[in-house]
Design an enzyme around this catalytic site. Structure first.
Site, PDB file in Angstrom:
ATOM      1  N   ASN A  10       0.803  -1.113  -0.096  1.00 34.75           N
ATOM      2  CA  ASN A  10       0.033   0.186  -0.209  1.00 34.75           C
ATOM      3  C   ASN A  10       1.012   1.165  -0.137  1.00 34.75           C
ATOM      4  O   ASN A  10       1.536   1.581   0.935  1.00 34.75           O
ATOM      5  CB  ASN A  10      -0.841  -0.141   1.147  1.00 34.75           C
ATOM      6  CG  ASN A  10      -1.771   1.389   1.319  1.00 34.75           C
ATOM      7  OD1 ASN A  10      -1.700   2.282   0.439  1.00 34.75           O
ATOM      8  ND2 ASN A  10      -2.397   1.434   2.696  1.00 34.75           N
ATOM      9  N   LYS A  12       0.131   4.131   0.032  1.00 38.51           N
ATOM     10  CA  LYS A  12      -0.549   5.311   0.511  1.00 38.51           C
ATOM     11  C   LYS A  12      -0.262   6.749  -0.397  1.00 38.51           C
ATOM     12  O   LYS A  12      -0.503   6.648  -1.516  1.00 38.51           O
ATOM     13  CB  LYS A  12       0.098   5.824   1.961  1.00 38.51           C
ATOM     14  CG  LYS A  12      -0.213   4.394   2.696  1.00 38.51           C
ATOM     15  CD  LYS A  12      -0.084   4.374   4.286  1.00 38.51           C
ATOM     16  CE  LYS A  12       0.068   3.131   4.979  1.00 38.51           C
ATOM     17  NZ  LYS A  12       0.029   3.186   6.299  1.00 38.51           N
ATOM     18  N   HIS A  95      -9.480   1.309   4.741  1.00 31.54           N
ATOM     19  CA  HIS A  95      -8.123   1.553   5.781  1.00 31.54           C
ATOM     20  C   HIS A  95      -8.094   2.469   6.756  1.00 31.54           C
ATOM     21  O   HIS A  95      -9.025   3.571   6.664  1.00 31.54           O
ATOM     22  CB  HIS A  95      -7.039   2.058   4.610  1.00 31.54           C
ATOM     23  CG  HIS A  95      -5.640   1.998   5.196  1.00 31.54           C
ATOM     24  ND1 HIS A  95      -5.206   2.925   6.009  1.00 31.54           N
ATOM     25  CD2 HIS A  95      -4.792   0.871   5.078  1.00 31.54           C
ATOM     26  CE1 HIS A  95      -3.922   2.644   6.355  1.00 31.54           C
ATOM     27  NE2 HIS A  95      -3.417   1.239   5.936  1.00 31.54           N
ATOM     28  N   GLU A  97      -6.628   4.721   7.793  1.00 33.17           N
ATOM     29  CA  GLU A  97      -6.485   5.983   7.655  1.00 33.17           C
ATOM     30  C   GLU A  97      -7.584   6.906   6.969  1.00 33.17           C
ATOM     31  O   GLU A  97      -7.734   7.984   7.337  1.00 33.17           O
ATOM     32  CB  GLU A  97      -5.171   6.368   6.706  1.00 33.17           C
ATOM     33  CG  GLU A  97      -3.826   5.911   7.688  1.00 33.17           C
ATOM     34  CD  GLU A  97      -2.724   5.408   6.741  1.00 33.17           C
ATOM     35  OE1 GLU A  97      -2.672   5.635   5.608  1.00 33.17           O
ATOM     36  OE2 GLU A  97      -1.740   4.625   7.418  1.00 33.17           O
ATOM     37  N   GLU A 165      -5.441  -5.158  10.315  1.00 35.18           N
ATOM     38  CA  GLU A 165      -4.449  -4.005  10.737  1.00 35.18           C
ATOM     39  C   GLU A 165      -4.499  -3.398  11.929  1.00 35.18           C
ATOM     40  O   GLU A 165      -5.482  -2.439  12.013  1.00 35.18           O
ATOM     41  CB  GLU A 165      -4.418  -2.911   9.439  1.00 35.18           C
ATOM     42  CG  GLU A 165      -4.053  -3.531   8.005  1.00 35.18           C
ATOM     43  CD  GLU A 165      -3.321  -2.690   7.102  1.00 35.18           C
ATOM     44  OE1 GLU A 165      -2.327  -2.794   6.692  1.00 35.18           O
ATOM     45  OE2 GLU A 165      -4.014  -1.300   6.980  1.00 35.18           O
ATOM     46  N   GLY A 171       2.789   2.058  10.937  1.00 37.44           N
ATOM     47  CA  GLY A 171       3.744   3.159  10.601  1.00 37.44           C
ATOM     48  C   GLY A 171       4.476   3.517  12.025  1.00 37.44           C
ATOM     49  O   GLY A 171       5.009   4.521  12.031  1.00 37.44           O
ATOM     50  N   SER A 211       3.557  -2.157  10.233  1.00 40.86           N
ATOM     51  CA  SER A 211       4.965  -2.499  10.547  1.00 40.86           C
ATOM     52  C   SER A 211       5.715  -3.948   9.917  1.00 40.86           C
ATOM     53  O   SER A 211       6.498  -4.246  10.844  1.00 40.86           O
ATOM     54  CB  SER A 211       5.439  -2.167  11.834  1.00 40.86           C
ATOM     55  OG  SER A 211       4.931  -0.817  12.055  1.00 40.86           O
TER      56      SER A 211
HETATM   57  P1  13P Z   1       3.222   0.169   7.618  1.00 43.13           P
HETATM   58  O1  13P Z   1       3.701  -1.253   7.010  1.00 43.13           O
HETATM   59  O2  13P Z   1       3.934   1.584   7.227  1.00 43.13           O
HETATM   60  O3  13P Z   1       3.274   0.000   9.290  1.00 43.13           O
HETATM   61  O4  13P Z   1       1.766   0.391   7.006  1.00 43.13           O
HETATM   62  C1  13P Z   1       0.847  -0.813   7.066  1.00 43.13           C
HETATM   63  C2  13P Z   1      -0.559  -0.248   6.275  1.00 43.13           C
HETATM   64  O5  13P Z   1      -1.179   0.574   6.733  1.00 43.13           O
HETATM   65  C3  13P Z   1      -0.909  -0.838   5.057  1.00 43.13           C
HETATM   66  O6  13P Z   1      -2.076  -0.574   4.701  1.00 43.13           O
END
Ligand code: 13P
Length: 248
Positions: A10, A12, A95, A97, A165, A171, A211
């Site tokens: 992803n 983002k 997601h 976010e 997740e 992150g 992560s």
């Molecule tokens: P990270 O791998 O940067 O923690 O992000 C995970 C994520 O949100 C994938 O959709």
């Protein structure tokens, strides 16, 4: 039937046409022998260029969102038809976010998921608890609500990919332990069994995200209920290939 492992990235809101094209060109030879399905979900504006860059390789290009309407006055949104125009197969839905910053909730997740399915796109439906929810012992309730409302009306659940997740792991560098991830994903599969039947639930691919990186992917992938990963930060670099080749 065994579930085929699936490693999805992803991006983002990262990368440009130039940097994305270069990364995909560099990844291509490294993932040539991948045993799993591989996908990179990229910002909508990069889809045409990244589809071109990934052509002839194991890497499929996915989207990060889609709208439930076929077309209309929805400024800033992307329709299923627009994604299909470019041969997109996967689309991330809900997601954390999107839930946190853009008002997504289980109802919008549900509408987007049903629309993806209707259009033969594979939704990667994201669910997960916040740190406060975990600390308060609410994880299972939160996941139950996300699944019951988010997947309401779904007829063929094996067409869906679920990404677990935990928000506190995204992150932050604070990955869930192998045991934590397995235990929670096992719970998700049990919940899916109650909703859709054991046989169907056993065919749903459930990914871990948060992560996940080249160092910890092997342990996570060894867990019986974890079928893959949804990778954020590590999908922006060549480390993504190491995760795809987690067996090596
Ligand atoms: P990270 O791998 O940067 O923690 O992000 C995970 C994520 O949100 C994938 O959709």
């Amino acid at each position: 039937m065994a579930r085929k492992p699936f490693i999805a990235g992803n991006w983002k809101m990262n990368m440009t046409v130039a940097s994305g094209t270069k990364l995909i060109a560099d990844l291509k030879p490294l993932v040539k022998e991948a045993k799993c399905d591989v996908c990179l979900c990229v910002p909508a504006i990069l889809i045409p260029a990244m589809v071109k860059a990934a052509k002839g390789s194991k890497i499929k290009i996915g989207a990060e969102n889609l709208h439930w309407a076929a077309s209309g006055a929805y400024t800033g949104e992307i329709s299923a038809e627009m994604l299909k125009d470019y041969g997109v197969k996967y689309v991330i839905i809900g997601h954390s976010e999107r839930r946190q910053y853009f008002g997504e909730n289980n109802d919008t997740v549900n509408m987007r998921t049903l629309t993806a399915l209707k259009n033969e796109l594979t939704p990667i439906v994201c669910i997960g608890e916040t740190l406060t929810e975990r600390t308060n012992g609410e994880t299972e309730n939160v996941l139950t609500r996300q699944l019951e409302f988010g997947l309401h009306g779904v007829e063929d659940v094996k067409q869906i990919v679920i990404a677990y997740e935990p928000v506190w792991a995204i992150g932050t560098g604070q990955t869930a332990t192998d045991e934590q991830a397995q235990e929670t994903i096992k719970f998700i599969r049990k919940k899916l069994s109650k909703m859709f039947g054991v046989k169907e639930a056993n065919r749903v691919r459930i990914l871990y995200g948060g992560s996940m990186n080249a160092g910890n992917c092997k342990g996570l992938m060894a867990q019986p209920d974890i079928d893959g990963g949804l990778i954020g930060g590590a999908s922006l670099k060549l480390d993504f290939a190491k995760i795809v080749n987690y067996e090596k």
